[in-house]
Structure formats: structure tokens, C-alpha cells
Design a protein around this motif. Sequence first.
Motif, PDB file in Angstrom:
ATOM      1  N   LEU A  44      91.878  89.978   1.280  1.00 31.29           N
ATOM      2  CA  LEU A  44      92.140  90.186  -0.147  1.00 31.29           C
ATOM      3  C   LEU A  44      93.378  89.412  -0.605  1.00 31.29           C
ATOM      4  O   LEU A  44      93.419  88.912  -1.728  1.00 31.29           O
ATOM      5  CB  LEU A  44      92.285  91.680  -0.439  1.00 31.29           C
ATOM      6  CG  LEU A  44      91.010  92.515  -0.250  1.00 31.29           C
ATOM      7  CD1 LEU A  44      91.240  93.950  -0.716  1.00 31.29           C
ATOM      8  CD2 LEU A  44      89.820  91.910  -0.991  1.00 31.29           C
ATOM      9  N   ASN A  45      94.360  89.288   0.265  1.00 25.72           N
ATOM     10  CA  ASN A  45      95.525  88.460  -0.064  1.00 25.72           C
ATOM     11  C   ASN A  45      95.118  86.996  -0.231  1.00 25.72           C
ATOM     12  O   ASN A  45      95.640  86.292  -1.102  1.00 25.72           O
ATOM     13  CB  ASN A  45      96.592  88.572   1.027  1.00 25.72           C
ATOM     14  CG  ASN A  45      97.582  89.704   0.776  1.00 25.72           C
ATOM     15  OD1 ASN A  45      98.115  89.838  -0.321  1.00 25.72           O
ATOM     16  ND2 ASN A  45      97.821  90.531   1.781  1.00 25.72           N
ATOM     17  N   ILE A  64      84.216  91.619  -0.567  1.00 28.43           N
ATOM     18  CA  ILE A  64      83.538  92.838  -1.016  1.00 28.43           C
ATOM     19  C   ILE A  64      83.584  93.897   0.085  1.00 28.43           C
ATOM     20  O   ILE A  64      83.948  95.060  -0.163  1.00 28.43           O
ATOM     21  CB  ILE A  64      82.071  92.547  -1.404  1.00 28.43           C
ATOM     22  CG1 ILE A  64      82.000  91.488  -2.509  1.00 28.43           C
ATOM     23  CG2 ILE A  64      81.369  93.831  -1.815  1.00 28.43           C
ATOM     24  CD1 ILE A  64      82.581  91.915  -3.837  1.00 28.43           C
ATOM     25  N   TYR A  65      83.234  93.499   1.309  1.00 24.67           N
ATOM     26  CA  TYR A  65      83.315  94.440   2.431  1.00 24.67           C
ATOM     27  C   TYR A  65      84.750  94.940   2.614  1.00 24.67           C
ATOM     28  O   TYR A  65      84.974  96.127   2.867  1.00 24.67           O
ATOM     29  CB  TYR A  65      82.828  93.771   3.721  1.00 24.67           C
ATOM     30  CG  TYR A  65      81.326  93.684   3.842  1.00 24.67           C
ATOM     31  CD1 TYR A  65      80.571  94.803   4.232  1.00 24.67           C
ATOM     32  CD2 TYR A  65      80.648  92.509   3.573  1.00 24.67           C
ATOM     33  CE1 TYR A  65      79.192  94.737   4.347  1.00 24.67           C
ATOM     34  CE2 TYR A  65      79.265  92.426   3.691  1.00 24.67           C
ATOM     35  CZ  TYR A  65      78.544  93.547   4.076  1.00 24.67           C
ATOM     36  OH  TYR A  65      77.171  93.480   4.186  1.00 24.67           O
ATOM     37  N   SER A  66      85.710  94.036   2.474  1.00 29.91           N
ATOM     38  CA  SER A  66      87.111  94.419   2.659  1.00 29.91           C
ATOM     39  C   SER A  66      87.548  95.443   1.627  1.00 29.91           C
ATOM     40  O   SER A  66      88.157  96.469   1.961  1.00 29.91           O
ATOM     41  CB  SER A  66      88.006  93.177   2.570  1.00 29.91           C
ATOM     42  OG  SER A  66      87.702  92.260   3.590  1.00 29.91           O
ATOM     43  N   LEU A  67      87.243  95.173   0.371  1.00 32.03           N
ATOM     44  CA  LEU A  67      87.638  96.079  -0.707  1.00 32.03           C
ATOM     45  C   LEU A  67      87.022  97.462  -0.522  1.00 32.03           C
ATOM     46  O   LEU A  67      87.714  98.490  -0.632  1.00 32.03           O
ATOM     47  CB  LEU A  67      87.215  95.493  -2.052  1.00 32.03           C
ATOM     48  CG  LEU A  67      87.588  96.301  -3.297  1.00 32.03           C
ATOM     49  CD1 LEU A  67      89.097  96.350  -3.482  1.00 32.03           C
ATOM     50  CD2 LEU A  67      86.915  95.714  -4.538  1.00 32.03           C
ATOM     51  N   MET A  68      85.727  97.494  -0.226  1.00 30.77           N
ATOM     52  CA  MET A  68      85.046  98.778  -0.082  1.00 30.77           C
ATOM     53  C   MET A  68      85.541  99.553   1.144  1.00 30.77           C
ATOM     54  O   MET A  68      85.755 100.765   1.080  1.00 30.77           O
ATOM     55  CB  MET A  68      83.539  98.554  -0.001  1.00 30.77           C
ATOM     56  CG  MET A  68      82.921  97.994  -1.278  1.00 30.77           C
ATOM     57  SD  MET A  68      83.003  99.138  -2.678  1.00 30.77           S
ATOM     58  CE  MET A  68      81.727 100.328  -2.209  1.00 30.77           C
ATOM     59  N   LEU A  69      85.724  98.852   2.248  1.00 31.28           N
ATOM     60  CA  LEU A  69      86.195  99.538   3.457  1.00 31.28           C
ATOM     61  C   LEU A  69      87.620 100.056   3.290  1.00 31.28           C
ATOM     62  O   LEU A  69      87.933 101.180   3.699  1.00 31.28           O
ATOM     63  CB  LEU A  69      86.116  98.589   4.656  1.00 31.28           C
ATOM     64  CG  LEU A  69      84.746  98.493   5.307  1.00 31.28           C
ATOM     65  CD1 LEU A  69      84.666  97.272   6.226  1.00 31.28           C
ATOM     66  CD2 LEU A  69      84.407  99.763   6.096  1.00 31.28           C
ATOM     67  N   LEU A  70      88.479  99.271   2.678  1.00 32.33           N
ATOM     68  CA  LEU A  70      89.863  99.719   2.483  1.00 32.33           C
ATOM     69  C   LEU A  70      89.923 100.899   1.514  1.00 32.33           C
ATOM     70  O   LEU A  70      90.751 101.801   1.667  1.00 32.33           O
ATOM     71  CB  LEU A  70      90.726  98.561   1.987  1.00 32.33           C
ATOM     72  CG  LEU A  70      90.965  97.466   3.042  1.00 32.33           C
ATOM     73  CD1 LEU A  70      91.504  96.196   2.395  1.00 32.33           C
ATOM     74  CD2 LEU A  70      91.910  97.955   4.132  1.00 32.33           C
ATOM     75  N   GLY A  71      89.028 100.915   0.527  1.00 38.11           N
ATOM     76  CA  GLY A  71      88.910 102.086  -0.342  1.00 38.11           C
ATOM     77  C   GLY A  71      88.431 103.292   0.438  1.00 38.11           C
ATOM     78  O   GLY A  71      88.956 104.404   0.271  1.00 38.11           O
ATOM     79  N   HIS A  72      87.445 103.081   1.286  1.00 36.90           N
ATOM     80  CA  HIS A  72      86.939 104.159   2.151  1.00 36.90           C
ATOM     81  C   HIS A  72      88.054 104.695   3.049  1.00 36.90           C
ATOM     82  O   HIS A  72      88.181 105.905   3.244  1.00 36.90           O
ATOM     83  CB  HIS A  72      85.785 103.614   3.000  1.00 36.90           C
ATOM     84  CG  HIS A  72      85.274 104.566   4.033  1.00 36.90           C
ATOM     85  ND1 HIS A  72      84.580 105.712   3.717  1.00 36.90           N
ATOM     86  CD2 HIS A  72      85.365 104.538   5.394  1.00 36.90           C
ATOM     87  CE1 HIS A  72      84.252 106.352   4.836  1.00 36.90           C
ATOM     88  NE2 HIS A  72      84.715 105.667   5.863  1.00 36.90           N
ATOM     89  N   PHE A  73      88.878 103.783   3.569  1.00 41.94           N
ATOM     90  CA  PHE A  73      89.975 104.164   4.468  1.00 41.94           C
ATOM     91  C   PHE A  73      91.142 104.842   3.741  1.00 41.94           C
ATOM     92  O   PHE A  73      92.042 105.359   4.380  1.00 41.94           O
ATOM     93  CB  PHE A  73      90.532 102.929   5.195  1.00 41.94           C
ATOM     94  CG  PHE A  73      89.597 102.276   6.169  1.00 41.94           C
ATOM     95  CD1 PHE A  73      88.497 102.940   6.677  1.00 41.94           C
ATOM     96  CD2 PHE A  73      89.827 100.962   6.576  1.00 41.94           C
ATOM     97  CE1 PHE A  73      87.632 102.325   7.578  1.00 41.94           C
ATOM     98  CE2 PHE A  73      88.976 100.340   7.473  1.00 41.94           C
ATOM     99  CZ  PHE A  73      87.875 101.015   7.973  1.00 41.94           C
TER     100      PHE A  73
END
Length: 245
Positions: A44-45, A64-73
Motif C-alpha cells: 500500500l505504501n 486489493i488483497y492487502s487492503l482487505m486483509l489489513l482491514g480484517h487484521f
Amino acid sequence: MEKTNIITEILQAFKIFDGTYKREQVDAAIELKKEITPHLIEILNNVLADPVTYIENDDLYDHIYSLMLLGHFRESKVHDVIIDLFSLPDKIPHEIFGDLTTSDLPTILMRTCGGSIERIKSMASNKSVDDYCRISALNAMAYAVVEDIASREEVISFFGTLFTGNEADEISDFWSLLANFVCDLYPEELMDTIKKAYDNELIFSGMVRYKDFKDALEDGKEKCLERLKTDLERRSLDDIHDSMS
């Protein structure tokens, strides 16, 4: 296989969208949450540093995977990066993240805020940010109330300051959508403000009727907040597969 190699394979699978949801790799990422989180934040950076690459290459999908997973985390270390990404000018956030700017962003902002809504507030107040990203920030603040991250009084008071008519362009849906969140939070303290906003034609009755506010008062605060909580549960990222697939 060593964790480093597994992470490399996961990130490689996330990189390009080929029409298939990477369920197995998402599960593996969750198993390696601690180890993979810095890599997801780095992605994301990289988007923030070079958004044009992600605009011009719409088959790229690791962000997209990064954003969703970090939100999940519920990863608070990425919160500032997310705010900055969705505060990029014009339609850049939509070009990079598509429908996520309205569908999942409110939940992601709320889940990554680390107990403070101050940066979400600043995003919502920032006229240079896209209106719909600002609306997602307002939505996140409403969700923060039912998650006990912020008090209803703090959020409703802040919302009350945003009906001056100077917050957005005259034709914007900003105030109508903001009014919906006021209604969701139980509008008792802001009824005069809401009435004035209708009189000044800031709120479009086709999106939310004045009667809806009166109905909310009749329903009571507890029922209003319960409905909002139910809405958040429907948009929760707890089941990441349900949210992503």
C-alpha cells in the motif's frame, strides 16, 4: 517450506488478477498474519508512492488483497497510509480501488483506526478529498459509535458542524448522505440543524425524508443504534472470504 518462501508465493499469487479468488493464499496469509503484515503495508505504501502504475495496470490486484486483509487484521499501523491513499485528489482512489471506496472502506477505516477517529475526522472535513471517500469516512465514524470506539455524542456533535453549506459543491450529495448517518445515530440534538439544512436545500428529500428523522425519534435511540449495528455486522470483514469472494 520456509515461511519466507510461502510469503513470496502468497504475494505472487495476489499480484495479478486472473479471474480466480485466491482463497487458499488468503488462508495462508491469515496463518502467517504477523510475518506477512509488513509486506502488505509495503504494497500500500508503494501504491501511495506511485499511484499511476496501479491506474495504468488494472490487472494489478495485490493492493486489493492487502487492503482487505489489513482491514480484517484490524492493523492500526496501516491506518495513516489508508487515509492518505483515499485522500488522493480527484477520482484517483476510485481508479485504483474501484467500488471498495464505498463498499468496504467505512469498515476498513473503522477497524484500522486503533481507537482514535481523529484522522477519519480530518478526512471527512477535507474538501479536497473525493466526496464519496469523505462519506465513507463519515460512515466509519458512525460505525465507530456502535463499536464503542467513539462516543455517540462526539460523533453527532461533529456531524452537526458539517451543514454550513461550505463543505462541498452545491450539487453534491454530501449533506444528504451525511444526514442519513445523523438519522442512523438518532438525530435528537440536531433536529434544528437538519430542519435548517432542508430549508437551505442542502438535503435532498429523495435521498432521505424529514419524516425519516421524526420516525427515528419515535423509534428511540436504542433501536436506531441497533439497526446501525446490524448494518455493520452485514458489512463486517470478520469473514474475509465472504467479503472478498
